[in-house]
Design a protein around this motif. Structure first.
Motif, PDB file in Angstrom:
ATOM      1  N   ARG B 167      14.372  -0.167  -8.666  1.00  0.00           N
ATOM      2  CA  ARG B 167      15.109  -0.341  -7.404  1.00  0.00           C
ATOM      3  C   ARG B 167      15.329   1.002  -6.725  1.00  0.00           C
ATOM      4  NH1 ARG B 167      19.144  -4.735  -7.258  1.00  0.00           N
ATOM      5  NH2 ARG B 167      20.681  -3.095  -7.134  1.00  0.00           N
ATOM      6  N   ALA B 168      15.629   2.018  -7.518  1.00  0.00           N
ATOM      7  CA  ALA B 168      15.827   3.354  -6.947  1.00  0.00           C
ATOM      8  C   ALA B 168      14.556   3.813  -6.245  1.00  0.00           C
ATOM      9  CB  ALA B 168      16.218   4.343  -8.051  1.00  0.00           C
ATOM     10  N   SER B 169      13.415   3.564  -6.868  1.00  0.00           N
ATOM     11  CA  SER B 169      12.148   3.975  -6.279  1.00  0.00           C
ATOM     12  C   SER B 169      11.877   3.239  -4.962  1.00  0.00           C
ATOM     13  CB  SER B 169      11.014   3.713  -7.277  1.00  0.00           C
ATOM     14  OG  SER B 169       9.767   3.871  -6.660  1.00  0.00           O
ATOM     15  N   LEU B 170      12.093   1.921  -4.967  1.00  0.00           N
ATOM     16  CA  LEU B 170      11.907   1.133  -3.737  1.00  0.00           C
ATOM     17  C   LEU B 170      12.850   1.637  -2.649  1.00  0.00           C
ATOM     18  CD1 LEU B 170      11.786  -2.470  -5.267  1.00  0.00           C
ATOM     19  CD2 LEU B 170       9.885  -1.279  -4.188  1.00  0.00           C
ATOM     20  N   ASP B 171      14.078   1.876  -3.060  1.00  0.00           N
ATOM     21  CA  ASP B 171      15.108   2.303  -2.118  1.00  0.00           C
ATOM     22  C   ASP B 171      14.772   3.645  -1.485  1.00  0.00           C
ATOM     23  OD1 ASP B 171      17.857   2.092  -1.029  1.00  0.00           O
ATOM     24  OD2 ASP B 171      18.150   3.899  -2.232  1.00  0.00           O
ATOM     25  N   LEU B 172      14.106   4.513  -2.263  1.00  0.00           N
ATOM     26  CA  LEU B 172      13.773   5.842  -1.743  1.00  0.00           C
ATOM     27  C   LEU B 172      12.484   5.828  -0.925  1.00  0.00           C
ATOM     28  CD1 LEU B 172      14.826   7.941  -4.841  1.00  0.00           C
ATOM     29  CD2 LEU B 172      15.811   8.094  -2.562  1.00  0.00           C
ATOM     30  N   GLY B 173      11.867   4.643  -0.795  1.00  0.00           N
ATOM     31  CA  GLY B 173      10.763   4.545   0.150  1.00  0.00           C
ATOM     32  C   GLY B 173       9.387   4.262  -0.446  1.00  0.00           C
ATOM     33  N   ARG B 174       9.307   4.056  -1.750  1.00  0.00           N
ATOM     34  CA  ARG B 174       8.011   3.716  -2.336  1.00  0.00           C
ATOM     35  C   ARG B 174       7.841   2.199  -2.347  1.00  0.00           C
ATOM     36  NH1 ARG B 174       4.668   8.088  -2.573  1.00  0.00           N
ATOM     37  NH2 ARG B 174       5.637   9.834  -3.663  1.00  0.00           N
ATOM     38  N   GLY B 175       6.633   1.745  -2.022  1.00  0.00           N
ATOM     39  CA  GLY B 175       6.337   0.320  -2.083  1.00  0.00           C
ATOM     40  C   GLY B 175       6.228  -0.174  -3.515  1.00  0.00           C
ATOM     41  N   SER B 176       5.987  -1.476  -3.687  1.00  0.00           N
ATOM     42  CA  SER B 176       5.962  -2.076  -5.025  1.00  0.00           C
ATOM     43  C   SER B 176       4.868  -1.472  -5.899  1.00  0.00           C
ATOM     44  CB  SER B 176       5.722  -3.582  -4.918  1.00  0.00           C
ATOM     45  OG  SER B 176       6.597  -4.125  -3.983  1.00  0.00           O
ATOM     46  N   ALA B 178       3.262   1.472  -5.587  1.00  0.00           N
ATOM     47  CA  ALA B 178       3.554   2.876  -5.884  1.00  0.00           C
ATOM     48  C   ALA B 178       4.652   2.972  -6.936  1.00  0.00           C
ATOM     49  CB  ALA B 178       3.970   3.611  -4.612  1.00  0.00           C
ATOM     50  N   THR B 179       5.626   2.067  -6.855  1.00  0.00           N
ATOM     51  CA  THR B 179       6.708   2.054  -7.843  1.00  0.00           C
ATOM     52  C   THR B 179       6.167   1.718  -9.232  1.00  0.00           C
ATOM     53  OG1 THR B 179       8.383   1.496  -6.201  1.00  0.00           O
ATOM     54  CG2 THR B 179       8.870   0.912  -8.492  1.00  0.00           C
ATOM     55  N   ARG B 182       4.154   4.848 -10.415  1.00  0.00           N
ATOM     56  CA  ARG B 182       4.873   6.108 -10.593  1.00  0.00           C
ATOM     57  C   ARG B 182       6.087   6.003 -11.494  1.00  0.00           C
ATOM     58  NH1 ARG B 182       3.640   9.939  -6.514  1.00  0.00           N
ATOM     59  NH2 ARG B 182       2.012   9.106  -5.181  1.00  0.00           N
TER      60      ARG B 182
END
Lengths: 352, 271
Positions: B167-176, B178-179, B182
């Motif tokens: 969720r943190a990754s999505l929230d910071l702007g990475r798509g599904s 990329a999340t 990464r």
């Protein structure tokens, strides 16, 4: 200018209504807290703003744009999670750079912003550490740094201080407030801790069972809670049912004259610290004080103060008295008096 | 916990019982005589040296390795996808799906092998060239028996990393996607390596299922060993087994660095 507007948002899971027609405005640069007990809908509200939960109705506007249908990665928000949710496989620098890289910021600009953010948060000497090598307080600062590094239009914080010890919590409260002013950051802050909300917020949204009980400044909420729930949550332990017309307080247990207070149809609240215990005086009449005859039924030593439980004509009251004035004992017949202006007229709670 | 004397003795007995046959096989592989008998009439490395000439066994080894590698890749892909999806879904009947993936552990491998053979044979009428025997049917079967491992070990890992980092990754702007690349997969690395090694070992060592599905002239190592044992009783097989034991032992040591097996089935993961 990034104003966050939560417009008539509602959400239910099956039969269970978790948020009902919430309208919350967070003006640019303001620190607004969602305060309430667990299950009040505050975290759901935050998740709706972040894009992790879709509302059943209503809309979210950020800086004028309707972002209700955008995915989390398409919104200019950043969350600080309760458990920080740092990326354990990345160093502090990479954690803080994560959002900037996602936004395809130029490399040297990223390096500069990361450096600057770490400096502001006072953690630049930890840049090469992994999260597991940091203390709780340090992790908390990295989590904040990671979120503010992208300069989000709205910073969302989900009980970010609840895993810290009391001393650190007090320190970080002050730091967060300074940071917010320095960056002119719009913040939506979720907490169940009234002291936290009171000490940090420009405005508090008090929530209960999916409904907004009251919105106001910390002072308004603390001094003038409007509803029975708000009063209870703000530490007004004595809430006495009964109609109150401004002069007379008619409860099931008799009529009591209450001079000079606003009218209420529901109940009256009295803070335990505002109650004074004095010798019984059957002839006492005053325009300034409301007085009720009571019997002391309990006495608890609290250090600086003594807490008394009282039985007053069927109502039970609590008084907290400074130790130096705590000369009453269990069984004593007393008058419990309170300054009339300290009586808080209360309406029934919004959420039933 | 303090163990009483007889419990320690019992433990030792179990240990001896489990390791005894292994020790004896390794021992026999160094015997000089060309038939299986005790005691040793002398020791030599001739059975190891002779392995070079065992073309059937050697080809079996290569074929087994090929099958095991392909099986591991497919099984990892399927198992990991399912583990991530199921650990993050609120699907009704999720527990049922979880258990379906473990089912191959419950059914005796020989039954699975036979059932697959009959099933694929019936289907062969439709597909030109036939489905059995073929390398792909063998791989399909191996994927089935290795899925419980790739799925369950990764599932434990996926549960333990939680969803907040994603969720943190999505929230910071990475798509599904990329999340996933990464954050989720890098954090699952220990589970991926551990379960991959397990899948490899189970595919490599499988006899029961392969018996039904190998083609004449192209067999896996365990099947080649059975065939060899039908006509020979010399310690060659002991030498082959010893080599296998060493290889698999090494793989298990590596796997153990990444996964605590005791906890893998209750949800834990070495961090």
């Amino acid at each position: 200018m990034a104003e966050l507007l939560i417009e008539h948002v509602a959400k239910s899971y099956g039969e269970k209504l978790v948020l009902e027609d919430a309208y919350i405005k967070v003006p640019h640069g303001e620190f607004v807290s969602l305060l309430g007990p667990s299950g009040c809908g505050k975290t759901t509200t935050l998740n709706i703003v972040a894009g992790f939960v879709a509302p059943d109705s209503g809309s979210i506007r950020l800086g004028g744009d309707d972002i209700t249908r955008r995915p989390p990665y398409g919104r200019d928000t950043a969350i600080v999670f309760q458990n920080y949710a740092l990326f354990p496989h990345m160093r502090v620098t990479d954690n803080v750079a994560y959002g900037l890289r996602a936004r395809r910021v130029a490399k040297d600009a990223i390096a500069k912003r990361v450096e600057e953010t770490l400096r502001i948060m006072g953690i630049h000497d930890l840049a090469d550490r992994f999260p597991s090598q940091l203390s709780g307080g340090q992790q908390q600062r990295v989590a904040v740094a990671r979120a503010v590094a992208v300069r989000p239009s709205a910073l969302l914080m989900d009980e970010p201080l609840s895993n810290l010890d009391a001393k650190l919590r007090a320190e970080i409260r002050i730091e967060l407030r300074e940071l917010q002013h320095r960056l002119d950051q719009t913040i939506l802050f979720v907490t169940h801790d009234q002291e936290e909300a009171l000490s940090m917020s420009d405005r508090i949204v008090l929530m209960n069972r999916g409904r907004i009980e009251q919105i106001g400044s910390p002072d308004e909420l603390f001094q003038r809670p409007k509803t029975v729930f708000a009063a209870g949550f703000m530490g007004v332990e004595n809430i006495v049912d009964g109609a109150f017309d401004g002069r007379t307080w008619a409860s099931e247990n008799g009529t009591q004259t209450m001079p000079g207070t606003a009218a209420s149809a529901g109940a009256v609240g009295i803070r335990p610290s505002e109650l004074e215990l004095v010798e019984r005086d059957p002839n006492f009449v005053s325009d300034e004080y409301a007085s009720v005859q009571a019997t002391v039924t309990g006495r608890t030593y609290l250090g600086d103060n003594v807490r008394y439980e009282l039985a007053a004509r069927g109502d039970s009251l609590v008084a907290v008295v400074p130790y130096s004035k705590a000369d009453k004992d269990i069984g004593d017949e007393v008058d419990a008096r309170v300054l009339a202006k300290c009586l808080i007229p209360l309406e029934p709670s919004v959420a039933q | 916990m303090k163990l009483s004397g007889w419990m320690k003795a019992l433990g030792l007995l179990v240990f001896v019982f489990m390791l005894g046959p292994v020790a004896i096989i390794v021992w026999i592989s160094f015997f000089d005589q060309a038939y299986l008998s005790f005691p040793a009439e002398g020791y030599s490395l001739r059975w190891y040296a002779g392995l070079v000439d065992q073309t059937e066994l050697f080809r079996g080894l290569l074929y087994s390795a090929e099958i095991a590698v392909i099986t591991t890749i497919i099984s990892l892909f399927l198992g990991v996808s399912a583990a991530i999806a199921l650990s993050r879904s609120r699907l009704r009947g999720r527990t049922l799906f979880e258990n379906v993936f473990l089912l191959p552990l419950v059914i005796p491998a020989i039954i699975t092998g036979m059932a697959l053979y009959i099933y694929l044979y019936q289907l062969s009428g439709i597909v030109q060239g036939g489905l059995v025997p073929s390398t792909w049917s063998l791989i399909a079967a191996h994927v089935i028996i290795t899925l419980p491992w790739t799925f369950r070990l990764t599932y434990a890992g996926a549960v333990s990393i939680g969803t907040d980092v994603e969720r943190a990754s999505l929230d910071l702007g990475r798509g599904s996607l990329a999340t996933l690349m990464r954050v989720t997969l890098p954090l699952l690395r220990p589970s991926l390596i551990g379960s991959g090694i397990f899948a490899f070992i189970f595919s490599f060592g499988d006899l029961e299922i392969s018996l039904f599905l190998v083609s004449p002239g192209q067999t896996t190592l365990p099947v080649a060993m059975v065939q060899y044992a039908e006509f020979n009783v010399d310690p060659t097989l002991a030498a082959v087994a010893t080599v296998q034991i060493v290889l698999i032992g090494l793989l298990l040591l590596i796997a153990n660095k990444f996964i605590r097996f005791g906890e893998a089935f209750s949800g834990g993961l070495k961090q």
